[in-house]
Design an enzyme around this catalytic site. Structure first.
Site, mmCIF file in Angstrom:
data_model
loop_
_atom_site.group_PDB
_atom_site.id
_atom_site.type_symbol
_atom_site.label_atom_id
_atom_site.label_comp_id
_atom_site.label_asym_id
_atom_site.label_seq_id
_atom_site.Cartn_x
_atom_site.Cartn_y
_atom_site.Cartn_z
ATOM 1 N N HIS A 1 -2.709 6.870 7.176
ATOM 2 C CA HIS A 1 -1.814 7.866 6.710
ATOM 3 C C HIS A 1 -2.577 9.246 6.295
ATOM 4 C CE1 HIS A 1 2.203 6.260 6.587
ATOM 5 N NE2 HIS A 1 1.869 5.119 5.797
ATOM 6 N N GLN B 1 2.796 10.021 1.521
ATOM 7 C CA GLN B 1 4.154 9.381 1.626
ATOM 8 C C GLN B 1 4.904 9.688 0.462
ATOM 9 O OE1 GLN B 1 2.321 5.280 2.437
ATOM 10 N NE2 GLN B 1 4.263 5.301 3.453
ATOM 11 N N HIS C 1 -4.125 0.826 7.729
ATOM 12 C CA HIS C 1 -2.800 1.484 7.677
ATOM 13 C C HIS C 1 -2.846 2.835 6.535
ATOM 14 C CE1 HIS C 1 1.768 0.896 7.908
ATOM 15 N NE2 HIS C 1 1.413 1.561 7.170
ATOM 16 N N GLU C 2 -3.207 2.240 5.587
ATOM 17 C CA GLU C 2 -3.430 3.425 4.412
ATOM 18 C C GLU C 2 -4.226 4.604 4.823
ATOM 19 O OE1 GLU C 2 -0.552 3.412 2.418
ATOM 20 O OE2 GLU C 2 -0.210 1.380 3.159
ATOM 21 N N CYS D 1 6.173 -0.019 7.577
ATOM 22 C CA CYS D 1 5.936 0.985 6.965
ATOM 23 C C CYS D 1 7.052 1.637 5.850
ATOM 24 C CB CYS D 1 5.561 2.236 7.992
ATOM 25 S SG CYS D 1 4.915 3.567 6.914
ATOM 26 N N LEU D 2 6.554 1.854 4.751
ATOM 27 C CA LEU D 2 7.683 2.381 3.694
ATOM 28 C C LEU D 2 8.150 3.557 4.177
ATOM 29 C CD1 LEU D 2 6.072 1.487 0.684
ATOM 30 C CD2 LEU D 2 7.697 0.040 1.681
ATOM 31 N N GLY E 1 0.827 -0.968 -0.098
ATOM 32 C CA GLY E 1 0.088 -0.035 0.077
ATOM 33 C C GLY E 1 0.793 1.293 -0.021
#
Length: 214
Positions: free
Chosen positions: A172, A73, A168-169, A126-127, A68
């Site tokens: 963000h 991000q 999670h997304e 997480c990226l 995702g």
């Protein structure tokens, strides 16, 4: 190249990002864009530019790799995220985590609410927080509402690992990182996780590191 300057109008900012070929730069924790929240999408990008931006998010997610990616991000404070999960995991992990393949999807203006009382705790990464993972307890199923990239509404229930991904997304887009919801005693480097806590569930990690699971 880093993300575009925040003083630019959103469409110009996205055009600047897309001027450089290849995956976009994923911003890391500490960048204010990850904490400010996002604008609801309401046509700030005309359809052709939106399609190019969505494709850039897809390419960046695949290159990372991740399951995702949210617009903040890559430095764009719009309420847009993409998800996709081929679920390339062993069968015991698939069963324990409820991880099922998810096709590529675009989430525009998503929001979620719990769909039942059950909660589940698993390691997440997480990226934007590279190198570490921690256990996050979340609703095991959620009702997700929003639109796709063509403006078509959706109202769906996600469960298991797909529910975790969309939470999670969507977080963000509200300026929330997974660490805000994590059991901090579970925090592990990627190396430690692979070496010690690669079991399908984090029960051994909970006993050894001293945190609770639902």
């Amino acid at each position: 190249m880093g993300h575009a300057e925040p003083r630019l109008p959103l469409a110009e900012r996205v055009e600047e990002l897309l001027a450089v070929p290849g995956p976009l730069t994923v911003v890391a924790a500490g960048d204010p864009v990850l904490r400010r929240g996002t604008e609801p999408f309401d046509g700030q990008l005309e359809p052709a530019l939106l399609a190019r931006f969505v494709e850039a998010l897809r390419v960046t997610m695949h290159a990372a790799p991740g399951v995702g990616l949210a617009a903040p991000q890559v430095g764009v404070p719009l309420r847009i995220a993409v998800i996709e999960d081929a679920a390339p995991v062993p069968e015991d992990v698939r069963r324990a985590r409820g991880r099922t393949p998810q096709p590529f999807r675009v989430l525009v203006n998503p929001s979620y609410e719990p769909a039942g009382p059950e909660r589940a705790g698993f390691y997440e990464g997480c990226l934007s927080v590279p190198g570490y993972q921690a256990v996050v307890t979340r609703p095991a199923a959620v009702r997700l509402t929003g639109q796709d990239e063509h403006g078509r509404p959706f109202d769906e229930v996600f469960s298991g690992w797909p529910a975790r991904i969309v939470q999670h997304e969507t977080d963000h887009l509200d300026g929330v990182l997974y660490l805000d919801r994590a059991e901090l005693r579970s925090l592990s480097s990627d190396h430690a996780l692979a070496e010690r806590w690669s079991q399908p569930t984090p029960e051994q990690a909970a006993r050894a590191l001293g945190f609770e699971l639902p």
